[in-house]
Design an enzyme around this catalytic site. Structure first.
Site, mmCIF file in Angstrom:
data_model
loop_
_atom_site.group_PDB
_atom_site.id
_atom_site.type_symbol
_atom_site.label_atom_id
_atom_site.label_comp_id
_atom_site.label_asym_id
_atom_site.label_seq_id
_atom_site.Cartn_x
_atom_site.Cartn_y
_atom_site.Cartn_z
ATOM 1 N N LYS A 21 2.566 13.211 -6.894
ATOM 2 C CA LYS A 21 2.677 12.850 -5.473
ATOM 3 C C LYS A 21 3.543 11.595 -5.304
ATOM 4 C CE LYS A 21 -1.222 11.246 -3.236
ATOM 5 N NZ LYS A 21 -0.986 10.076 -2.372
ATOM 6 N N SER A 22 3.270 10.570 -6.091
ATOM 7 C CA SER A 22 4.006 9.306 -5.945
ATOM 8 C C SER A 22 5.501 9.518 -6.171
ATOM 9 C CB SER A 22 3.503 8.283 -6.967
ATOM 10 O OG SER A 22 2.195 7.892 -6.674
ATOM 11 N N ARG A 26 9.002 9.379 -3.466
ATOM 12 C CA ARG A 26 10.136 8.473 -3.729
ATOM 13 C C ARG A 26 11.438 9.248 -3.864
ATOM 14 N NH1 ARG A 26 5.420 6.193 -5.118
ATOM 15 N NH2 ARG A 26 5.271 3.933 -5.422
ATOM 16 N N ARG A 121 -5.969 2.278 8.525
ATOM 17 C CA ARG A 121 -5.566 1.589 7.278
ATOM 18 C C ARG A 121 -4.619 0.422 7.580
ATOM 19 N NH1 ARG A 121 -4.339 5.817 2.722
ATOM 20 N NH2 ARG A 121 -4.505 3.905 1.498
ATOM 21 N N SER A 165 0.073 -3.731 -5.019
ATOM 22 C CA SER A 165 0.257 -2.468 -4.317
ATOM 23 C C SER A 165 1.660 -1.945 -4.543
ATOM 24 C CB SER A 165 0.014 -2.648 -2.814
ATOM 25 O OG SER A 165 0.555 -1.545 -2.106
ATOM 26 N N GLN A 167 2.813 0.617 -3.119
ATOM 27 C CA GLN A 167 3.381 1.034 -1.823
ATOM 28 C C GLN A 167 4.090 -0.136 -1.162
ATOM 29 O OE1 GLN A 167 0.013 2.643 0.296
ATOM 30 N NE2 GLN A 167 0.043 4.557 -0.851
ATOM 31 N N ASP A 313 -6.655 5.132 -8.436
ATOM 32 C CA ASP A 313 -6.877 6.458 -7.848
ATOM 33 C C ASP A 313 -7.872 7.302 -8.652
ATOM 34 O OD1 ASP A 313 -5.172 5.928 -5.762
ATOM 35 O OD2 ASP A 313 -3.436 6.896 -6.689
ATOM 36 N N LYS A 340 -8.921 2.731 1.096
ATOM 37 C CA LYS A 340 -8.161 3.954 0.804
ATOM 38 C C LYS A 340 -8.438 4.976 1.915
ATOM 39 C CE LYS A 340 -6.187 2.626 -3.001
ATOM 40 N NZ LYS A 340 -4.720 2.431 -3.027
#
Ligand code: S3P
Length: 426
Positions: A21-22, A26, A121, A165, A167, A313, A340
């Site tokens: 997913k990550s 990107r 969030r 983080s 993100q 995660d 999260k």
């Protein structure tokens, strides 16, 4: 959707997993601002990564998708178009936080929003550095989505991340692509470095040493032909299932083994897991390999400090393994888990309690004593994909049928999860 889970004696088999997913997020975002057509193979099938593609289309990017094959016609660094509607990030924190770095540097207005969970969030963590770069962003109550991002010309900054983080790191680096000069990001603890690897592959000029990343602004990014490795965070559910159920033996092929993610494997091995990695290769700078695991008694252990950030995660499913371990599992320094998709300390503790498992909750973590048994239970995902999947694994080890309400949440990262799990029953 109410998912029924029957007990499993053991699991066995060979499987390969949808793309990470990550990395998928990107590749898609960088492809959109590169020049030429990027082809991405094994793109994540999760709803989160579909949200990223949807946002890119709304920004005028031609995206062609056939399940896991994605072709993106890059528009170059200055080629995105003003969106005619609000960008929809769905449930995806990665989409809103990382894409905002790109949006903040545009000459047009944009608005980006998400579902109820995403709308709760915190976005201050990206707004603050982006504003330091010259961005102009309005948020609900100054902190929450939707974000209204006004046109701006950004300048490079030297930024020490207050939280670990990936993100936020990515958001600042993506913004730095549009700024003149060198943007520097300093990390308090190492986080996943898929952004740094992908930036280099797409042609950016980047220097990384000792958790300090320096990026030269205004590069010309070029298109790529890339394959996304299988998602190690998705593999974690099967690894734990195999470790829990006596006699299990599985092989997962083609999994991403980036060292910023594979501390999971080191941790499992340190706890006694019979786990081996084979056929290591490098795909576009990302290590990939096959993981073989057999059921083994697990000692238990402590996850704290930098290890917490590295396993963030995987903690929900590791908590389940902890209950079945010899000495139990302690998790500390994990207050990030509270913000999260759900408050994962609370949702893990709630479901463990439903299964008759004792758990002690701290503000920044939890302790699950070992040598406990799982009772069949009525479980709830609370709308969180990782909670749905973690408790499906726990339910395999209970001596009777369990149910998981809201199990469809798994599709946020892994729509194939329940079918693959069923296919491994032996
Ligand atoms: C991610 C970073 C982590 C992780 C998330 C994906 C990423 O979030 O929990 O699932 O792809 O960069 P944080 O940056 O909030 O730690």
């Amino acid at each position: 959707m109410l998912q029924r889970i029957q007990p499993a004696a053991r699991i066995e088999g060979l499987l390969s997993l949808p793309g990470d997913k990550s990395i998928s997020h990107r590749y898609a975002m960088l492809a959109a601002i590169a020049e030429g057509q990027t082809r991405i193979h094994n793109y994540s099938t999760g709803a989160d990564c579909a949200s990223t593609l949807g946002c890119l289309r709304t920004l005028g990017v031609a995206v062609d998708r056939d399940i896991t094959e994605v072709a993106i016609n890059g528009r170059g660094l200055d080629g995105l178009l003003p969106p005619a509607e609000t960008l929809d990030a769905g449930n995806s924190g990665s989409t809103i936080r990382m894409l905002s770095g790109i949006l903040a540097a545009q000459r047009f207005e944009s608005r980006i929003a998400g579902d109820d969970s995403l709308s709760r969030r915190p976005m201050q963590r990206i707004i603050q550095p982006l504003e330091a770069m010259g961005a102009s962003i309005a948020a609900r109550d100054g902190r929450f989505p939707p974000l209204e991002i006004h046109p701006a010309r950004l300048h490079a900054i030297d930024y020490a991340l207050p939280v670990s983080s990936a993100q936020v790191k990515t958001c600042v680096l993506f913004a730095g692509l549009f700024a003149e000069g060198v943007t520097v990001v300093r990390e308090p603890a190492r986080t996943r470095d898929h952004t740094e690897i992908a930036l280099r592959e797409f042609g950016a000029d980047l220097d990384t040493r000792a958790r300090v990343i320096s990026l030269h602004g205004r590069p010309r990014l070029h298109a790529l032909d890339v394959t996304v490795p299988g998602d190690l965070s998705s593999a974690a559910f099967f690894l734990v299932a195999a470790l829990l159920l006596p006699g299990s033996h599985i092989v997962i092929e083609g999994v991403g083994l980036n060292p910023t993610r594979s501390e999971l494997l080191d941790f499992l091995i340190a706890m006694g897991a019979d786990l081996h990695v084979r056929n290591l290769a490098l795909h576009a700078g990302e290590p990939v390999g096959d993981i073989e695991v057999r059921h083994s008694p697990i000692r238990g252990g402590v996850i704290e400090k930098d290890l917490t950030a590295a396993l963030i995660d995987e903690i929900p499913v590791l908590a389940i393994l902890g209950a079945a371990s010899d000495q139990g599992l302690t998790v500390r320094d994990a207050s990030e888990l509270r913000i999260k998709e759900t408050d994962r300390i609370a949702t893990v503790a709630d479901n463990l309690a439903r299964m008759g498992v004792t758990v002690e909750v701290f503000p920044d973590g939890l302790r699950v004593p070992g040598r406990q048994k799982f009772r069949p239970a009525e479980l709830d995902s609370f709308g969180d994909h990782r909670i749905a999947m973690a408790f499906a694994v726990a339910a395999l080890a209970a001596p009777g049928e369990s149910t998981i309400a809201g199990a469809e949440a798994a599709a946020v990262s892994f729509p194939e999860f329940f079918a693959l799990l069923e296919g491994l029953r032996a």
